[in-house]
Design a protein around this motif. Structure first.
Motif, PDB file in Angstrom:
ATOM      1  N   GLY A 171      -9.884  -1.893  -8.706  1.00 41.21           N
ATOM      2  CA  GLY A 171      -8.636  -2.615  -8.970  1.00 41.21           C
ATOM      3  C   GLY A 171      -7.692  -2.662  -7.791  1.00 41.21           C
ATOM      4  O   GLY A 171      -7.163  -3.722  -7.450  1.00 41.21           O
ATOM      5  N   VAL A 172      -7.482  -1.515  -7.135  1.00 43.65           N
ATOM      6  CA  VAL A 172      -6.525  -1.477  -6.025  1.00 43.65           C
ATOM      7  C   VAL A 172      -7.048  -2.199  -4.789  1.00 43.65           C
ATOM      8  O   VAL A 172      -6.268  -2.761  -4.017  1.00 43.65           O
ATOM      9  CB  VAL A 172      -6.085  -0.032  -5.689  1.00 43.65           C
ATOM     10  N   MET A 173      -8.368  -2.214  -4.614  1.00 46.36           N
ATOM     11  CA  MET A 173      -8.906  -2.961  -3.473  1.00 46.36           C
ATOM     12  C   MET A 173      -8.833  -4.456  -3.709  1.00 46.36           C
ATOM     13  O   MET A 173      -8.423  -5.216  -2.832  1.00 46.36           O
ATOM     14  CB  MET A 173     -10.336  -2.523  -3.164  1.00 46.36           C
ATOM     15  N   LEU A 174      -9.215  -4.891  -4.898  1.00 50.94           N
ATOM     16  CA  LEU A 174      -9.179  -6.324  -5.188  1.00 50.94           C
ATOM     17  C   LEU A 174      -7.753  -6.850  -5.254  1.00 50.94           C
ATOM     18  O   LEU A 174      -7.498  -8.015  -4.928  1.00 50.94           O
ATOM     19  CB  LEU A 174      -9.950  -6.619  -6.472  1.00 50.94           C
ATOM     20  N   ALA A 175      -6.811  -6.001  -5.640  1.00 49.51           N
ATOM     21  CA  ALA A 175      -5.403  -6.401  -5.699  1.00 49.51           C
ATOM     22  C   ALA A 175      -4.733  -6.360  -4.320  1.00 49.51           C
ATOM     23  O   ALA A 175      -3.618  -6.847  -4.151  1.00 49.51           O
ATOM     24  CB  ALA A 175      -4.645  -5.499  -6.666  1.00 49.51           C
ATOM     25  N   GLY A 176      -5.400  -5.756  -3.352  1.00 50.24           N
ATOM     26  CA  GLY A 176      -4.816  -5.653  -2.013  1.00 50.24           C
ATOM     27  C   GLY A 176      -3.874  -4.486  -1.860  1.00 50.24           C
ATOM     28  O   GLY A 176      -3.172  -4.375  -0.859  1.00 50.24           O
ATOM     29  N   THR A 177      -3.849  -3.589  -2.835  1.00 48.49           N
ATOM     30  CA  THR A 177      -2.988  -2.407  -2.767  1.00 48.49           C
ATOM     31  C   THR A 177      -3.606  -1.340  -1.879  1.00 48.49           C
ATOM     32  O   THR A 177      -2.902  -0.645  -1.159  1.00 48.49           O
ATOM     33  CB  THR A 177      -2.755  -1.829  -4.180  1.00 48.49           C
ATOM     34  N   LYS A 178      -4.913  -1.187  -1.932  1.00 55.77           N
ATOM     35  CA  LYS A 178      -5.619  -0.246  -1.067  1.00 55.77           C
ATOM     36  C   LYS A 178      -6.069  -1.001   0.174  1.00 55.77           C
ATOM     37  O   LYS A 178      -6.895  -1.909   0.098  1.00 55.77           O
ATOM     38  CB  LYS A 178      -6.827   0.362  -1.781  1.00 55.77           C
ATOM     39  N   THR A 179      -5.505  -0.629   1.320  1.00 54.24           N
ATOM     40  CA  THR A 179      -5.823  -1.307   2.575  1.00 54.24           C
ATOM     41  C   THR A 179      -6.304  -0.321   3.641  1.00 54.24           C
ATOM     42  O   THR A 179      -6.339  -0.670   4.826  1.00 54.24           O
ATOM     43  CB  THR A 179      -4.606  -2.084   3.097  1.00 54.24           C
ATOM     44  N   ALA A 180      -6.644   0.894   3.215  1.00 56.28           N
ATOM     45  CA  ALA A 180      -7.135   1.893   4.168  1.00 56.28           C
ATOM     46  C   ALA A 180      -7.974   2.925   3.440  1.00 56.28           C
ATOM     47  O   ALA A 180      -7.823   3.132   2.231  1.00 56.28           O
ATOM     48  CB  ALA A 180      -5.967   2.570   4.874  1.00 56.28           C
ATOM     49  N   THR A 181      -8.849   3.568   4.202  1.00 55.47           N
ATOM     50  CA  THR A 181      -9.645   4.664   3.669  1.00 55.47           C
ATOM     51  C   THR A 181      -9.868   5.692   4.768  1.00 55.47           C
ATOM     52  O   THR A 181     -10.112   5.331   5.920  1.00 55.47           O
ATOM     53  CB  THR A 181     -10.988   4.166   3.087  1.00 55.47           C
ATOM     54  N   GLU A 192       0.657   7.531   4.692  1.00 55.89           N
ATOM     55  CA  GLU A 192      -0.257   6.429   4.392  1.00 55.89           C
ATOM     56  C   GLU A 192      -0.837   6.451   2.983  1.00 55.89           C
ATOM     57  O   GLU A 192      -1.749   5.681   2.697  1.00 55.89           O
ATOM     58  CB  GLU A 192      -1.415   6.418   5.397  1.00 55.89           C
ATOM     59  N   TYR A 193      -0.339   7.302   2.100  1.00 54.27           N
ATOM     60  CA  TYR A 193      -0.932   7.413   0.765  1.00 54.27           C
ATOM     61  C   TYR A 193      -0.915   6.078   0.016  1.00 54.27           C
ATOM     62  O   TYR A 193      -1.847   5.775  -0.726  1.00 54.27           O
ATOM     63  CB  TYR A 193      -0.277   8.519  -0.062  1.00 54.27           C
ATOM     64  N   GLU A 194       0.118   5.253   0.216  1.00 52.29           N
ATOM     65  CA  GLU A 194       0.164   3.952  -0.462  1.00 52.29           C
ATOM     66  C   GLU A 194      -0.930   3.020   0.068  1.00 52.29           C
ATOM     67  O   GLU A 194      -1.547   2.296  -0.709  1.00 52.29           O
ATOM     68  CB  GLU A 194       1.543   3.310  -0.313  1.00 52.29           C
ATOM     69  N   ARG A 195      -1.166   3.051   1.380  1.00 53.34           N
ATOM     70  CA  ARG A 195      -2.241   2.223   1.953  1.00 53.34           C
ATOM     71  C   ARG A 195      -3.606   2.680   1.437  1.00 53.34           C
ATOM     72  O   ARG A 195      -4.545   1.905   1.383  1.00 53.34           O
ATOM     73  CB  ARG A 195      -2.207   2.275   3.475  1.00 53.34           C
ATOM     74  N   GLU A 196      -3.690   3.953   1.066  1.00 57.58           N
ATOM     75  CA  GLU A 196      -4.922   4.500   0.489  1.00 57.58           C
ATOM     76  C   GLU A 196      -5.066   4.111  -0.986  1.00 57.58           C
ATOM     77  O   GLU A 196      -6.059   4.431  -1.617  1.00 57.58           O
ATOM     78  CB  GLU A 196      -4.936   6.025   0.616  1.00 57.58           C
ATOM     79  N   GLY A 197      -4.040   3.445  -1.546  1.00 60.64           N
ATOM     80  CA  GLY A 197      -4.113   2.959  -2.921  1.00 60.64           C
ATOM     81  C   GLY A 197      -3.516   3.893  -3.961  1.00 60.64           C
ATOM     82  O   GLY A 197      -3.790   3.748  -5.150  1.00 60.64           O
ATOM     83  N   PHE A 198      -2.675   4.828  -3.532  1.00 59.99           N
ATOM     84  CA  PHE A 198      -2.086   5.794  -4.461  1.00 59.99           C
ATOM     85  C   PHE A 198      -0.579   5.601  -4.572  1.00 59.99           C
ATOM     86  O   PHE A 198       0.075   5.177  -3.624  1.00 59.99           O
ATOM     87  CB  PHE A 198      -2.399   7.225  -4.000  1.00 59.99           C
ATOM     88  N   CYS A 199      -0.044   5.956  -5.740  1.00 63.13           N
ATOM     89  CA  CYS A 199       1.393   5.789  -5.977  1.00 63.13           C
ATOM     90  C   CYS A 199       2.207   6.987  -5.514  1.00 63.13           C
ATOM     91  O   CYS A 199       3.435   6.909  -5.463  1.00 63.13           O
ATOM     92  CB  CYS A 199       1.647   5.506  -7.457  1.00 63.13           C
TER      93      CYS A 199
END
Length: 117
Positions: free
Chosen positions: A22-32, A69-76
């Motif tokens: 979900g977070v990758m397809l939504a563009g919320t997760k932009t890093a790993t 960078e936690y938000e770029r990792e897809g976390f709130c």
């Protein structure tokens, strides 16, 4: 890409668990963050039926990722990042201070993953 001896971007594989769909397809997760380097800027990878492009790959401390960078990792929250990090890496340094490869990516609009209709 010169640091890897390649002139052209390549298709790479970066595995992601279903929890990140979900977070990758939504563009919320932009890093790993990974212990292994998976590619170079310009390389592409497929995940969940979409294609993504690496835009940066750099060495970072997990504590730095946690703090900035936690938000770029897809976390709130940083706490949510730590919970998942510890689940994925139960035998690693619990101080969260190891060096990792921080892969920043973007979803390529309108590009479907290879092998998907």
């Amino acid at each position: 890409m010169a640091d890897r001896g390649r002139e052209k971007p390549v298709e790479i594989v970066i595995p992601f668990g279903e929890r990140f769909r979900g977070v990758m397809l939504a563009g919320t997760k932009t890093a790993t963050s990974r212990f292994k380097r998976y590619g170079c800027p310009g390389d592409t990878f497929s995940a969940f039926g979409a294609t993504f492009e690496l835009v940066a790959v750099e060495r970072r401390r997990v504590l730095d990722v946690l703090a900035h960078e936690y938000e770029r990792e897809g976390f709130c929250s940083p706490e949510a990042f730590v919970v998942v990090w510890n689940l994925l890496h139960p035998r690693r340094d619990s101080s969260l201070n190891p060096l990792v490869w921080f892969h920043v990516f973007r979803r390529l609009p309108g590009v479907k993953a290879i092998g998907h209709d």
